[in-house]
Design an enzyme around this catalytic site. Structure first.
Site, PDB file in Angstrom:
ATOM      1  N   LYS A   9       0.827  -1.212   0.000  1.00  0.00           N
ATOM      2  CA  LYS A   9       0.000   0.000   0.000  1.00  0.00           C
ATOM      3  C   LYS A   9       0.863   1.265   0.000  1.00  0.00           C
ATOM      4  CE  LYS A   9      -3.780  -2.350   2.384  1.00  0.00           C
ATOM      5  NZ  LYS A   9      -4.636  -2.333   3.588  1.00  0.00           N
ATOM      6  N   TYR A  49     -12.951  -3.114  -2.561  1.00  0.00           N
ATOM      7  CA  TYR A  49     -13.418  -2.963  -1.174  1.00  0.00           C
ATOM      8  C   TYR A  49     -14.936  -2.892  -1.087  1.00  0.00           C
ATOM      9  CZ  TYR A  49      -8.570  -2.091   0.189  1.00  0.00           C
ATOM     10  OH  TYR A  49      -7.223  -2.200   0.427  1.00  0.00           O
ATOM     11  N   ASN A 112      -1.797   0.192   7.025  1.00  0.00           N
ATOM     12  CA  ASN A 112      -1.241  -1.067   7.533  1.00  0.00           C
ATOM     13  C   ASN A 112      -0.383  -1.795   6.508  1.00  0.00           C
ATOM     14  OD1 ASN A 112      -3.160  -2.183   5.842  1.00  0.00           O
ATOM     15  ND2 ASN A 112      -4.372  -3.100   7.476  1.00  0.00           N
ATOM     16  N   HIS A 115      -1.759  -5.671   1.657  1.00  0.00           N
ATOM     17  CA  HIS A 115      -2.990  -6.442   1.489  1.00  0.00           C
ATOM     18  C   HIS A 115      -2.602  -7.790   0.911  1.00  0.00           C
ATOM     19  CE1 HIS A 115      -6.919  -7.782   0.067  1.00  0.00           C
ATOM     20  NE2 HIS A 115      -6.294  -8.107  -1.059  1.00  0.00           N
ATOM     21  N   GLU A 126      -8.872 -11.395  -7.402  1.00  0.00           N
ATOM     22  CA  GLU A 126      -8.055 -10.185  -7.258  1.00  0.00           C
ATOM     23  C   GLU A 126      -6.934 -10.136  -8.290  1.00  0.00           C
ATOM     24  OE1 GLU A 126      -7.026 -10.169  -3.086  1.00  0.00           O
ATOM     25  OE2 GLU A 126      -9.023  -9.461  -2.532  1.00  0.00           O
TER      26      GLU A 126
END
Length: 132
Positions: A9, A49, A112, A115, A126
């Site tokens: 990220k 998401y 964080n 992913h 994905e």
């Protein structure tokens, strides 16, 4: 061999942690078979998401995910989906154990770092979403 989707990220890139994170993935014996740098747009984020797009925290998360490039990867290995999930640590950074990527480096639950797909089925979805 199992495949999974992994995304570093924006905070991982901004904080110059991508190399350390990739080193952990490779040290575990997993192979990165494709990697590309992308800037995410609203449409793909809403699809990715969809399960939380109506939550109150989503706009902040979307802004964060569009704040800089991400590194999208296809990673391969034995039981790689579960293995990457263990390497990442808990989503909520305060619950992530030391020794995990999030436990060692995450600064918040939103920022964080990483992913990883949560099942082999979602991994294929994905991978198709981000790699075509």
């Amino acid at each position: 061999m199992e495949r999974t989707y992994v995304m570093l990220k924006p905070d991982a890139i901004k904080r110059k942690l991508a190399g350390q994170i990739i080193a952990r993935i490779e040290a575990k014996g997993y192979k990165i078979i494709d990697l590309k740098v992308i800037n995410l747009k609203e449409k793909i984020l809403r699809e990715h998401y969809a399960h939380v797009a109506n939550e109150s925290f989503y706009p902040k998360m979307e802004d964060y995910m569009m704040s800089g490039p991400v590194w999208a990867m296809i990673v391969e290995g034995e039981n790689v989906v579960q293995g990457i999930r263990i390497l990442m640590g808990a989503t909520k950074f305060e619950n992530a154990l030391p020794g995990t990527i999030r436990g060692d480096f995450a600064s918040s639950t939103t920022e964080n770092l990483i992913h990883g797909s949560d099942s082999p089925e979602n991994a294929e979805i994905e991978i198709k979403r981000f790699f075509g």
